[in-house]
Write a protein that holds these residues in place. Structure first.
Motif, PDB file in Angstrom:
ATOM      1  N   ALA A   6       0.843  -1.197   0.000  1.00 58.17           N
ATOM      2  CA  ALA A   6       0.000   0.000   0.000  1.00 58.17           C
ATOM      3  C   ALA A   6       0.874   1.242   0.000  1.00 58.17           C
ATOM      4  O   ALA A   6       0.786   2.091   0.882  1.00 58.17           O
ATOM      5  CB  ALA A   6      -0.934  -0.001   1.212  1.00 58.17           C
ATOM      6  N   GLY A   7       1.747   1.350  -0.986  1.00 60.51           N
ATOM      7  CA  GLY A   7       2.608   2.522  -1.088  1.00 60.51           C
ATOM      8  C   GLY A   7       3.673   2.532  -0.009  1.00 60.51           C
ATOM      9  O   GLY A   7       4.523   1.647   0.059  1.00 60.51           O
ATOM     10  N   ASP A   8       3.631   3.565   0.859  1.00 54.74           N
ATOM     11  CA  ASP A   8       4.586   3.646   1.961  1.00 54.74           C
ATOM     12  C   ASP A   8       4.213   2.723   3.109  1.00 54.74           C
ATOM     13  O   ASP A   8       4.984   2.578   4.060  1.00 54.74           O
ATOM     14  CB  ASP A   8       4.654   5.079   2.494  1.00 54.74           C
ATOM     15  N   ALA A  28       6.192   0.237   5.067  1.00 56.62           N
ATOM     16  CA  ALA A  28       6.818  -0.611   4.056  1.00 56.62           C
ATOM     17  C   ALA A  28       8.343  -0.578   4.199  1.00 56.62           C
ATOM     18  O   ALA A  28       8.921   0.432   4.606  1.00 56.62           O
ATOM     19  CB  ALA A  28       6.418  -0.145   2.664  1.00 56.62           C
ATOM     20  N   ASP A  29       8.963  -1.686   3.880  1.00 58.72           N
ATOM     21  CA  ASP A  29      10.427  -1.744   3.916  1.00 58.72           C
ATOM     22  C   ASP A  29      11.046  -0.813   2.876  1.00 58.72           C
ATOM     23  O   ASP A  29      12.136  -0.272   3.090  1.00 58.72           O
ATOM     24  CB  ASP A  29      10.907  -3.179   3.665  1.00 58.72           C
ATOM     25  N   GLU A  30      10.357  -0.613   1.761  1.00 60.24           N
ATOM     26  CA  GLU A  30      10.848   0.257   0.695  1.00 60.24           C
ATOM     27  C   GLU A  30       9.750   1.260   0.318  1.00 60.24           C
ATOM     28  O   GLU A  30       8.989   1.038  -0.623  1.00 60.24           O
ATOM     29  CB  GLU A  30      11.263  -0.558  -0.525  1.00 60.24           C
ATOM     30  N   HIS A  35       8.551  11.784   0.795  1.00 56.82           N
ATOM     31  CA  HIS A  35       8.434  11.998   2.237  1.00 56.82           C
ATOM     32  C   HIS A  35       7.537  10.888   2.786  1.00 56.82           C
ATOM     33  O   HIS A  35       6.316  11.058   2.911  1.00 56.82           O
ATOM     34  CB  HIS A  35       7.848  13.376   2.541  1.00 56.82           C
ATOM     35  N   PRO A  36       8.104   9.745   3.102  1.00 59.47           N
ATOM     36  CA  PRO A  36       7.307   8.569   3.463  1.00 59.47           C
ATOM     37  C   PRO A  36       6.423   8.802   4.682  1.00 59.47           C
ATOM     38  O   PRO A  36       6.773   9.562   5.599  1.00 59.47           O
ATOM     39  CB  PRO A  36       8.371   7.502   3.762  1.00 59.47           C
ATOM     40  N   GLN A  95       1.231   8.403  -8.389  1.00 63.63           N
ATOM     41  CA  GLN A  95       1.225   9.537  -7.474  1.00 63.63           C
ATOM     42  C   GLN A  95       2.606   9.758  -6.856  1.00 63.63           C
ATOM     43  O   GLN A  95       3.044  10.902  -6.684  1.00 63.63           O
ATOM     44  CB  GLN A  95       0.179   9.309  -6.371  1.00 63.63           C
ATOM     45  N   ALA A  96       3.290   8.655  -6.536  1.00 61.89           N
ATOM     46  CA  ALA A  96       4.626   8.776  -5.948  1.00 61.89           C
ATOM     47  C   ALA A  96       5.605   9.376  -6.942  1.00 61.89           C
ATOM     48  O   ALA A  96       6.463  10.196  -6.579  1.00 61.89           O
ATOM     49  CB  ALA A  96       5.115   7.409  -5.482  1.00 61.89           C
ATOM     50  N   ALA A  97       5.513   8.990  -8.211  1.00 58.33           N
ATOM     51  CA  ALA A  97       6.393   9.543  -9.230  1.00 58.33           C
ATOM     52  C   ALA A  97       6.163  11.040  -9.398  1.00 58.33           C
ATOM     53  O   ALA A  97       7.115  11.823  -9.529  1.00 58.33           O
ATOM     54  CB  ALA A  97       6.177   8.818 -10.555  1.00 58.33           C
TER      55      ALA A  97
END
Length: 246
Positions: A6-8, A28-30, A35-36, A95-97
């Motif tokens: 689920a993203g971050d 999330a591990d990655e 800005h997580p 959205q993250a990009a």
């Protein structure tokens, strides 16, 4: 065991027994956003129950926060009815990009503004906290700012005392009794009078303005920009002014 991306964040499903799963949120591990997220939607795990009946299996997600009920219902609809990749993953990646591109643009513009303000690469965070004094020195001699910043603390203090005494000498203030005492105290690493340390040194500045022993001189101005109320006269008093001096 299972993990839903689920993203971050991610959802962790842990089997408790044949009919019970534990649902919990984790970071999330990655992470994928610039800005997580650091705050979980819910710190408490919830329970997922699968019970069999004559019409098949029934899924109940218990202990869900009310504000999450609708979204979790949509997630379960997708998980139970459609095989394949999770549809929300691509949306979050897009959205993250976009957020990453915007963050990089903002960082680049900020770096350009900082370089313009400092006449080169920004100095250390400690020096940037000394905005008025450090920026004034940077505009006069940018390399020397970095050289002073790299000195040990004792050498920085020596340089500051030398500069203060030199400035008072050039201004004709070195021989004023109370100023001479403060210069000597600074050079001896003694505490300065409260008038120099309280209220940003305002009491000492007001004393300088009112002291009749302080000399008055005039200096020529070089007007490099359009005339204004502050640059209309070709000469100014070098004594600290109560109002615009020119």
């Amino acid at each position: 065991m299972g993990v839903l991306p689920a993203g971050d964040l991610e959802v962790r499903l842990e089997r408790v027994d044949g009919e019970t799963l534990r649902w919990s949120w984790a970071t999330a591990d990655e992470p994928i956003f610039p800005h997580p997220l650091a705050t979980l939607p819910d710190d408490e795990p919830s329970t997922v129950r699968l019970t069999s009946g004559p019409d098949g299996f029934t899924l109940r997600h218990e202990g869900v926060l009310g504000r999450h009920a609708f979204a979790l219902g949509l997630i379960w609809d997708q998980l139970l009815d459609t095989a394949g990749p999770y549809p929300w993953v691509e949306t979050l990646r897009r959205q993250a990009a976009e957020a990453t591109a915007q963050a990089e643009k903002t960082r680049r513009l900020r770096a350009e503004r900082e370089a313009e303000r400092w006449g080169g690469p920004p100095p250390s965070d400690r020096v940037r906290g000394l905005l008025s004094q450090a920026q004034s020195l940077a505009r006069m001699d940018r390399p020397i700012l970095d050289r002073i910043d790299a000195l040990p603390a004792a050498r920085q203090r020596e340089a500051a005392c030398w500069a203060a005494r030199r400035a008072m000498r050039v201004a004709g203030l070195e021989g004023i009794g109370w100023i001479a005492e403060v210069l000597a105290a600074a050079e001896a690493d003694h505490p300065l009078p409260p008038s120099f340390t309280e209220q940003g040194g305002a009491p000492a500045f007001h004393r300088l303005l009112s002291d009749p022993e302080v000399p008055h001189t005039t200096v020529p101005l070089r007007i490099d920009s359009k005339p204004s109320a502050y640059t209309a006269s070709p000469r100014c008093s070098s004594r600290p002014p109560r109002s615009p001096p020119c």
